[in-house]
Design an enzyme around this catalytic site. Structure first.
Site, PDB file in Angstrom:
ATOM      1  N   SER A   1     -33.416  24.886 -19.707  1.00 14.32           N
ATOM      2  CA  SER A   1     -32.064  24.956 -19.127  1.00 14.32           C
ATOM      3  C   SER A   1     -31.163  25.569 -20.179  1.00 14.32           C
ATOM      4  O   SER A   1     -31.476  25.512 -21.371  1.00 14.32           O
ATOM      5  CB  SER A   1     -31.574  23.547 -18.773  1.00 14.32           C
ATOM      6  OG  SER A   1     -30.172  23.523 -18.550  1.00 14.32           O
TER       7      SER A   1
ATOM      8  N   TYR B   1     -30.619  14.547 -21.074  1.00 11.48           N
ATOM      9  CA  TYR B   1     -31.200  15.705 -20.389  1.00 11.48           C
ATOM     10  C   TYR B   1     -31.244  16.914 -21.314  1.00 11.48           C
ATOM     11  O   TYR B   1     -32.272  17.603 -21.406  1.00 11.48           O
ATOM     12  CB  TYR B   1     -30.394  16.030 -19.132  1.00 11.48           C
ATOM     13  CG  TYR B   1     -30.855  17.295 -18.439  1.00 11.48           C
ATOM     14  CD1 TYR B   1     -32.044  17.323 -17.724  1.00 11.48           C
ATOM     15  CD2 TYR B   1     -30.108  18.474 -18.527  1.00 11.48           C
ATOM     16  CE1 TYR B   1     -32.486  18.486 -17.109  1.00 11.48           C
ATOM     17  CE2 TYR B   1     -30.529  19.632 -17.904  1.00 11.48           C
ATOM     18  CZ  TYR B   1     -31.717  19.633 -17.197  1.00 11.48           C
ATOM     19  OH  TYR B   1     -32.154  20.791 -16.595  1.00 11.48           O
TER      20      TYR B   1
END
Length: 279
Positions: A136, A150
């Site tokens: 990401s 995350y």
């Protein structure tokens, strides 16, 4: 290239599903995994000559190993591996429990490692192949309040992919870490984004960011997952694919801003921080 076999985890939704559909449209052979075989078949279709849907628990090494063997049995080869399975976790570092944090690492990091561990013997033996690890932009730029765990999992994916790329280059196998920005998938829905069981009221900024992601960004992301899939396919066809693949103009903006901050921070203390050698 279209005779090559792709193996994709987390393929029943999101970028994984877009990639599966795009590959099948273009005539590639695809093995796709999901925790639920019914969800996968409903989304991507039934088993065929070119498509092998598989129910896989990426946290179970035997399940992963069996899926690799099933892929080889069905298609006779394995060429491109996409570690796409994962989920988001919102919440301040203080309010997320050890169990919640470890669970995110288990899926996003250790699940990826399980697949690499069982795919690499075949890629190494055939002296060819390509591994895409989906991280990401949050695995490169961590300035997202409420997404610390995350981001940490995706930073881990970023780091291990860089090392992997250098470990496997002698076997003519490539590795690429993919860092998407905001794409219009179901990633920001409750099925893909977990929130803390015990929220702390003091973290107002975290709640605001969390609310913005679920109620404002969700469904309005500018990134088209089908175009992202096309980019990945194109990169897989390159003779010298990049180790780092940023996807989307927003990903480029976040990355460039991060690099500017790092350079500024380095220069600010360079004289002090480099005066550390023995005299």
């Amino acid at each position: 290239m279209k005779h090559k076999v792709w193996y994709i985890t987390g393929a029943s939704k999101g970028l994984g599903l877009s990639l599966v559909k795009k590959l099948l449209e273009q005539g590639y052979k695809v093995a796709a995994t999901s925790r639920s075989i019914s969800d996968l078949e409903k989304a991507a279709g039934k088993r065929s000559e070119n498509f092998l849907p598989l129910a896989v628990d990426i946290l179970n090494e035997q399940s992963v190993e069996q899926s690799i063997q099933d892929t080889l049995s069905h298609f006779g080869q394995l060429d491109v591996v996409v570690n796409n399975a994962g989920y988001g976790l919102a919440g301040a570092l203080e309010e997320l429990s050890d169990k919640e944090a470890r669970a995110n690492f288990d899926v996003n990091v250790f699940g990826t490692l399980n697949v690499i561990r069982h795919a690499m013997p075949h890629l190494r033996q055939q002296q060819a192949g390509h591994i895409f690890n989906i991280a990401s932009i949050g695995g490169f730029a961590g300035g997202f309040p409420g997404f610390g765990i995350y981001c940490a999992t995706k930073f881990a994916v970023h780091g291990l992919t860089e090392s992997l790329a250098h470990e496997i280059e002698a076997f003519h196998v490539k590795a690429t870490v993919v860092m998407p920005g905001y794409f219009r998938t179901n990633f920001l829905t409750s099925g893909s984004l977990s929130t803390p069981q015990q929220e702390i009221a003091a973290y107002k900024t975290v709640r605001e960011v969390q609310d913005a992601h679920t109620n404002q960004y969700n469904g309005n992301q500018q990134g088209d997952p089908e175009k992202a899939a096309e980019v990945m396919i194109a990169v897989a066809e390159q003779d010298n694919p990049p180790i780092h693949l940023f996807l989307g103009p927003d990903a480029y903006q976040f990355a460039e801003a991060k690099m500017d901050v790092v350079k500024t921070d380095m220069e600010a203390v360079k004289t002090l921080a480099t005066a550390t050698s023995f005299s």
